[in-house]
Design a protein around this motif. Structure first.
Motif, mmCIF file in Angstrom:
data_model
loop_
_atom_site.group_PDB
_atom_site.id
_atom_site.type_symbol
_atom_site.label_atom_id
_atom_site.label_comp_id
_atom_site.label_asym_id
_atom_site.label_seq_id
_atom_site.Cartn_x
_atom_site.Cartn_y
_atom_site.Cartn_z
ATOM 1 N N TRP A 154 0.883 -1.181 0.000
ATOM 2 C CA TRP A 154 0.000 0.000 0.000
ATOM 3 C C TRP A 154 0.905 1.210 0.000
ATOM 4 O O TRP A 154 1.614 1.453 0.983
ATOM 5 C CB TRP A 154 -0.870 -0.052 1.250
ATOM 6 C CG TRP A 154 -1.907 1.005 1.440
ATOM 7 C CD1 TRP A 154 -1.890 2.307 1.015
ATOM 8 C CD2 TRP A 154 -3.147 0.844 2.165
ATOM 9 N NE1 TRP A 154 -3.025 2.954 1.423
ATOM 10 C CE2 TRP A 154 -3.812 2.083 2.115
ATOM 11 C CE3 TRP A 154 -3.740 -0.228 2.841
ATOM 12 C CZ2 TRP A 154 -5.041 2.283 2.733
ATOM 13 C CZ3 TRP A 154 -4.957 -0.027 3.453
ATOM 14 C CH2 TRP A 154 -5.610 1.207 3.393
ATOM 15 N N PHE A 155 0.937 1.931 -1.108
ATOM 16 C CA PHE A 155 1.703 3.175 -1.105
ATOM 17 C C PHE A 155 0.769 4.284 -0.631
ATOM 18 O O PHE A 155 -0.306 4.491 -1.203
ATOM 19 C CB PHE A 155 2.258 3.525 -2.501
ATOM 20 C CG PHE A 155 3.131 4.744 -2.428
ATOM 21 C CD1 PHE A 155 4.480 4.618 -2.172
ATOM 22 C CD2 PHE A 155 2.595 6.019 -2.534
ATOM 23 C CE1 PHE A 155 5.290 5.743 -2.019
ATOM 24 C CE2 PHE A 155 3.388 7.149 -2.385
ATOM 25 C CZ PHE A 155 4.732 7.012 -2.134
ATOM 26 N N LEU A 156 1.206 4.983 0.396
ATOM 27 C CA LEU A 156 0.382 6.016 1.026
ATOM 28 C C LEU A 156 1.073 7.366 0.919
ATOM 29 O O LEU A 156 2.192 7.530 1.403
ATOM 30 C CB LEU A 156 0.163 5.642 2.496
ATOM 31 C CG LEU A 156 -0.547 6.657 3.376
ATOM 32 C CD1 LEU A 156 -1.982 6.853 2.920
ATOM 33 C CD2 LEU A 156 -0.518 6.186 4.837
ATOM 34 N N LEU A 192 5.666 3.386 2.274
ATOM 35 C CA LEU A 192 5.432 2.080 1.673
ATOM 36 C C LEU A 192 5.035 1.131 2.791
ATOM 37 O O LEU A 192 5.824 0.871 3.706
ATOM 38 C CB LEU A 192 6.693 1.590 0.948
ATOM 39 C CG LEU A 192 6.499 0.277 0.179
ATOM 40 C CD1 LEU A 192 5.420 0.422 -0.894
ATOM 41 C CD2 LEU A 192 7.808 -0.168 -0.458
ATOM 42 N N LEU A 193 3.813 0.654 2.712
ATOM 43 C CA LEU A 193 3.273 -0.241 3.738
ATOM 44 C C LEU A 193 3.197 -1.632 3.136
ATOM 45 O O LEU A 193 2.632 -1.808 2.057
ATOM 46 C CB LEU A 193 1.873 0.221 4.152
ATOM 47 C CG LEU A 193 1.697 1.726 4.386
ATOM 48 C CD1 LEU A 193 0.223 2.062 4.625
ATOM 49 C CD2 LEU A 193 2.538 2.174 5.561
ATOM 50 N N ARG A 194 3.775 -2.600 3.815
ATOM 51 C CA ARG A 194 3.732 -3.985 3.307
ATOM 52 C C ARG A 194 2.925 -4.824 4.278
ATOM 53 O O ARG A 194 3.302 -4.944 5.448
ATOM 54 C CB ARG A 194 5.154 -4.563 3.171
ATOM 55 C CG ARG A 194 6.086 -3.766 2.261
ATOM 56 C CD ARG A 194 5.583 -3.707 0.830
ATOM 57 N NE ARG A 194 5.393 -4.999 0.225
ATOM 58 C CZ ARG A 194 6.292 -5.611 -0.559
ATOM 59 N NH1 ARG A 194 7.442 -5.025 -0.852
ATOM 60 N NH2 ARG A 194 6.034 -6.792 -1.064
ATOM 61 N N HIS A 195 1.830 -5.383 3.768
ATOM 62 C CA HIS A 195 0.976 -6.196 4.637
ATOM 63 C C HIS A 195 1.746 -7.416 5.138
ATOM 64 O O HIS A 195 2.450 -8.067 4.366
ATOM 65 C CB HIS A 195 -0.275 -6.636 3.864
ATOM 66 C CG HIS A 195 -1.208 -7.440 4.693
ATOM 67 N ND1 HIS A 195 -1.574 -8.724 4.376
ATOM 68 C CD2 HIS A 195 -1.834 -7.130 5.844
ATOM 69 C CE1 HIS A 195 -2.395 -9.172 5.313
ATOM 70 N NE2 HIS A 195 -2.568 -8.232 6.206
ATOM 71 N N GLN A 196 1.617 -7.683 6.417
ATOM 72 C CA GLN A 196 2.318 -8.814 7.027
ATOM 73 C C GLN A 196 1.293 -9.883 7.380
ATOM 74 O O GLN A 196 0.739 -9.864 8.481
ATOM 75 C CB GLN A 196 3.037 -8.369 8.319
ATOM 76 C CG GLN A 196 3.964 -7.193 8.139
ATOM 77 C CD GLN A 196 5.193 -7.565 7.326
ATOM 78 O OE1 GLN A 196 5.861 -8.547 7.620
ATOM 79 N NE2 GLN A 196 5.481 -6.786 6.311
ATOM 80 N N PRO A 197 1.003 -10.786 6.449
ATOM 81 C CA PRO A 197 0.011 -11.810 6.786
ATOM 82 C C PRO A 197 0.547 -12.713 7.882
ATOM 83 O O PRO A 197 1.763 -12.863 8.032
ATOM 84 C CB PRO A 197 -0.181 -12.561 5.470
ATOM 85 C CG PRO A 197 0.991 -12.233 4.632
ATOM 86 C CD PRO A 197 1.593 -10.952 5.129
ATOM 87 N N GLN A 198 -0.379 -13.299 8.613
ATOM 88 C CA GLN A 198 0.010 -14.135 9.749
ATOM 89 C C GLN A 198 1.059 -15.170 9.355
ATOM 90 O O GLN A 198 2.052 -15.366 10.044
ATOM 91 C CB GLN A 198 -1.246 -14.833 10.306
ATOM 92 C CG GLN A 198 -1.116 -15.292 11.720
ATOM 93 C CD GLN A 198 -0.882 -14.121 12.680
ATOM 94 O OE1 GLN A 198 -1.211 -12.980 12.372
ATOM 95 N NE2 GLN A 198 -0.282 -14.406 13.815
ATOM 96 N N ASP A 199 0.855 -15.812 8.178
ATOM 97 C CA ASP A 199 1.774 -16.862 7.738
ATOM 98 C C ASP A 199 3.202 -16.359 7.587
ATOM 99 O O ASP A 199 4.153 -17.074 7.847
ATOM 100 C CB ASP A 199 1.333 -17.426 6.386
ATOM 101 C CG ASP A 199 0.080 -18.265 6.545
ATOM 102 O OD1 ASP A 199 -0.492 -18.633 5.530
ATOM 103 O OD2 ASP A 199 -0.304 -18.529 7.694
ATOM 104 N N ALA A 200 3.327 -15.098 7.165
ATOM 105 C CA ALA A 200 4.671 -14.563 6.936
ATOM 106 C C ALA A 200 5.459 -14.498 8.236
ATOM 107 O O ALA A 200 6.669 -14.542 8.236
ATOM 108 C CB ALA A 200 4.591 -13.186 6.303
#
Ligand SMILES: C[S@@+](CC[C@H](N)C(=O)[O-])C[C@H]1O[C@@H](n2cnc3c(N)ncnc32)[C@H](O)[C@@H]1O
Length: 229
Positions: free
Chosen positions: A149-151, A210-218
């Motif tokens: 997500w670019f903010l 720059l926001l990088r989603h951190q899914p649980q699995d990661a």
């Protein structure tokens, strides 16, 4: 802001839609250079008639803009000489650019599909603090796990009671930090910006995160690797 504010802004035009830029935003160009757009589905929430959509179309698989006001959508296609096909009520396509003339708050991933990348310029900051949480939730439910997500935000003092609202790193960390890795990639003081003189501001800067989603699995997978190594 509530819908009427935006319908009135687009009806009046001029300074009311001065957020519209005639050129591709430099932060959009930067995002393309990261390689994150390659083969990506890019979501541009609250897109207005931004020419960034056309730029992303050259670099990504598909671009989906979401815009509440039909005047903005019509102007996007007519000013760019495009003749869109109507895929469904409120959904217009020209090549790999899809414009959804819909309320972002009402969209679901089932209707829109999941996005790999969000480009948010002047979108989060279009809303007052009490609407920003709902906005973040509404966009987040349209993302695939691990999305970027670019903010882009503006940050200034003293605060104003009207858009664009001021948002800085502390708020970005607070709103996104639990689910996203947050990196500030632009912090550009702009003392010459038209808002500075107009509102007598004492500081003004444009930010990019720059926001990088951190899914649980990661989080889980590296832990397992480390234990078994
Ligand atoms: C500040 S402008 C940002 C425009 C665009 N991001 C750009 O770079 O030019 C906010 C836009 O969001 C639209 N908007 C406001 N509320 C919305 C909603 N609930 N759903 C979709 N679009 C909305 C407005 O009509 C306006 O065009």
């Amino acid at each position: 802001m509530e819908p009427d504010f935006w319908f009135d802004s687009w009806r009046e035009g001029g300074t009311k839609t001065s957020f519209h830029l005639p050129k591709v935003h430099p932060h959009a160009r930067w995002l393309a250079e990261t390689g994150l757009l390659r083969d990506a589905r890019v979501l541009v929430p609250l897109c207005g008639k931004s020419v960034d959509l056309l730029f992303f179309a050259e670099h990504a698989r598909e671009v989906v803009g979401v815009e509440l006001v039909a005047d903005a959508v019509d102007q996007f296609f007519s000013e760019n000489g495009l003749d869109p096909v109507r895929e469904a009520p409120g959904v217009l396509r020209a090549g790999n650019v899809v414009m959804r003339n819909q309320d972002l708050f009402e969209l679901t991933a089932e209707e829109v599909g999941q996005a790999d990348v969000v480009f948010d310029r002047a979108s989060l900051i279009a809303f007052p603090a009490d609407m920003r949480e709902r906005y973040v939730e509404s966009v987040a439910r349209l993302l695939r796990p691990g999305a970027a997500w670019f903010l882009n935000t503006l940050e200034y003092a003293p605060l104003l009671p009207t858009p664009p609202f001021s948002v800085g790193l502390a708020e970005v960390r607070e709103r996104f930090g639990a689910s996203f890795a947050v990196e500030q990639v632009f912090a550009e003081p702009k003392p010459e910006h038209r808002m500075v003189e107009k509102f007598g501001l004492t500081s003004f800067q444009e930010n990019g995160y720059l926001l990088r989603h951190q899914p649980q699995d990661a989080w889980v997978v590296p832990e397992l690797d480390r234990v078994s190594a």
